[in-house]
Write a protein that holds these residues in place. Structure first.
Motif: not given
Lengths: 398, 258
Positions: A307-324
């Protein structure tokens, strides 16, 4: 879960499978927990966090006022409720404190005796942790946006520094001077990152929309410039050879070093194959990014699908890396999130934001229901409350 | 944060996750098509042919395909496969870097033939257009064409290329390269941009800047929305200009805070 345990016990499955399954399950359950807190020391935004790679116990944080704080993340009290206390800090009254905002802190990769910090006051400082004194200072002509030291290097002690100038500087800790300059970018370098797989491979991201991969042993130039269209100009909307249609803000290698993630101010995140620089064209959707300096994001390690944890404004978005796929958005901060780090031993995420808070996101899987505890306490035989008939036997006088 | 995640935490190694956006039952618009081709066909059905008097091929946008196919990476791959097979043509619409128009090749060919040849009967560029449609379109499935490609591989001379630009089949991109274009698409782009702004402002003016999808579709379309509310809603959802929140009353469209 029981199936995994018995399969592991019988030798039918690799022990790693159980570990990965459980890690993934825990990461999917990340949540704010009222039992876990990080002591609030900073009086201004938290710009950077780093957890030491040796034990995962100590965390450094750097703030916009130049203060650096060291936290102990381990819960040695027997209580579930725990505040991560600050062990020590380099405050405003310290003689060697940074004059302006600290942009990046990083532990020395091999032990916790040393850490490095770089700041807008054009310096990179090397600190001794036990005495909290400066061991060395590197001065630059421009403000420093980011620095990184290779986590796997054994043959060199180079720190890559990205500044407002277009040249990437490599400073050698052993000799105390800048040994190398990497030329190729045209504007400021917003993020640098060494590969966790090869000790000489460095990735840099710049405001000129380009991200480059370098081998620092090679004098002539970069190895690859990442191209979002993979060389096909016919599909390009703009001039080719750029990684993003805006500034490239952040860089992160996956934990095995085979892929590289970049985020840009065109609100996109891209996944690249780090060996040939090919854009894998995984589509994460809109990853909102309006940060004018670097964005520090992180990836998980030890899970079955990373998983990748990206700061998204005032939240943190969590995505699966290889499937998006977007898993969730972690809401909790009041202002924009600047940085986040993942502690892979316990699958916890720590994030720092402009509202001066560091929040701890802890896997919440089974909550203890209050009723169960009360019942258990009633049935527990304690020496004080012997049943009535036994008192005479032990000689208890009412 | 979503409370639904507690029941989505899987017990097994394989992650079988239900997409939270897939709230299918209540809303006709959010029914998920399986593949990109079905998504394009569905949007093409929504396209108002009458408005353009059949002069334009029905155009779908890439963002609309994302709205119907929830996994974007899969949608991208399927669209690329369709493009390579020659079933669809992708065209760069000029107003936004991300906005790409998709149409079936058959539609494009028939409409361009009819429209251009009708418009330029007797004019010199009919021959050039015919040659372009016959030789270049089947051979090269890209969005844009380069100078050397046109002159050497396909044997077009400079005056012929100028005629193609005049006819509207090519648009100048920079010196020596051209985008593929749809003749007469200017009107479509104008209506589209105005309609997108109008539908976004409908959501913006709502209380708390959010609207139930069913309520939005039930409202009377303002005069500037010529392409239909459903067409624009798909585009807004796919371009992530509104957030889709699934509630017990159906899908809610909310403007993002950032």
């Amino acid at each position: 879960m029981l199936g995994f345990l018995s399969a592991r016990q019988a030798g039918l499955e690799d022990p790693l499978r159980l570990r990965r399954a459980e890690s993934t399950r825990r990461v999917l359950g990340l949540e704010l927990n009222k039992d876990r807190d990080v002591e609030r020391i900073h009086c201004s935004g938290v710009n950077t966090l780093d957890i030491e790679p040796v034990e995962g116990r100590y965390m450094l944080s750097g703030g916009s006022d130049g203060v650096i704080v060291l936290y102990d993340l381990e819960n040695s009290s027997r209580q579930p409720y725990y505040t991560c206390k600050a062990v020590c800090s380099v405050g405003r009254s310290h003689p060697d404190v940074h004059k302006y905002s600290v942009e990046t802190v990083q532990w020395y990769p091999h032990d916790t005796g040393m850490f490095t910090s770089s700041s807008f006051d054009k310096t990179l400082k090397v600190w001794d942790t036990n005495t909290l004194q400066i061991a060395d200072v590197f001065n630059f002509e421009e403000t420093v946006y980011s620095h990184h030291m290779s986590p796997v290097a054994t043959k060199h002690c180079l720190v890559a520094v990205g500044t407002r100038g277009p040249k990437v500087q490599l400073c050698d800790l052993k000799s105390g001077s800048c040994s190398h300059i990497l030329q190729g970018h045209r504007q400021e370098i917003l993020a640098v990152s060494w590969s966790p797989r090869y000790e000489y491979i460095l990735a840099t991201a710049s405001a000129d929309s380009r991200a480059k991969l370098w081998d620092v042993r090679r004098a002539s130039g970069c190895l690859i410039t990442l191209d979002q269209h993979n060389g096909k100009k016919s599909q390009a909307a703009e001039s080719a050879n750029t990684a993003h249609n805006g500034k490239v803000n952040g860089l992160c290698f996956t934990s095995d070093g085979l892929h590289l993630l970049t985020v840009g101010t065109d609100n996109r995140m891209r996944l690249w194959n780090s060996s040939n620089g090919e854009n894998t064209l995984v589509n994460y959707g809109k990853v909102y990014n309006d940060s004018r300096k670097g964005l520090k994001f992180t990836v998980s390690s030890g899970c079955s699908s990373e998983f990748v944890f990206v700061p998204y404004g005032s939240t943190i978005a969590v995505y699966t890396i290889y499937s998006g796929e977007q898993i969730t958005m972690l809401k909790g901060h009041y202002k924009s999130v600047d940085c986040c780090v993942f502690q892979s031993n316990f699958q916890e995420l720590y994030s720092g934001s402009r509202d001066c808070n560091i929040l701890a996101w802890v896997p919440s899987l089974c909550e203890s229901v209050p009723d169960d505890d009360d019942e258990r306490r009633q049935w527990q035989p304690t020496p004080m409350f012997l049943p009535h008939g036994w008192r005479s036997l032990v000689g208890y006088s009412p | 944060m979503s409370r639904k995640r507690h029941r989505l935490v899987p017990e097994t190694f394989g992650l079988k996750r239900r997409r939270e956006l897939g709230d299918v039952e209540a809303d006709p618009l959010r029914g998920e098509s399986g593949s990109a081709r079905e998504a394009v066909a569905e949007i093409v059905r929504l396209f108002p042919r009458v408005l353009f008097e059949d002069a334009l091929p029905p155009i779908a946008l890439r963002s609309q395909v994302y709205s119907l196919v929830p996994d974007r990476t899969v949608a991208d791959r399927q669209l690329k496969a369709l493009q390579e097979q020659g079933e669809i043509r992708i065209v760069q619409l000029g107003f936004d870097l991300d906005a790409q128009g998709i149409m079936f090749t058959e539609d494009y060919r028939t409409r361009v033939c009819d429209c251009v040849l009708k418009a330029c009967d007797g004019r010199p560029y009919a021959a050039a257009v015919q040659k372009f449609l016959a030789s270049v379109l089947p051979a090269c499935g890209d969005l844009s064409f380069q100078q050397d490609q046109m002159t050497q591989t396909f044997g077009f001379r400079d005056p012929e290329i100028t005629q193609l630009v005049k006819a509207g089949v090519l648009t100048v991109r920079d010196a020596g390269s051209w985008w593929l274009a749809v003749p007469g698409a200017g009107r479509f782009i104008k209506y589209f941009v105005k309609g997108r702004q109008a539908v976004l402002s409908m959501v913006r003016k709502a209380k708390y800047r959010e609207l139930l999808l069913s309520e939005l579709l039930g409202r009377r379309a303002p005069a500037s929305v010529r392409l239909g509310l459903a067409y624009h809603v798909h585009d807004l959802i796919g371009a992530q200009l509104v957030d889709c929140v699934s509630t017990t009353s159906g899908t809610l469209l909310r403007l993002p805070e950032t």
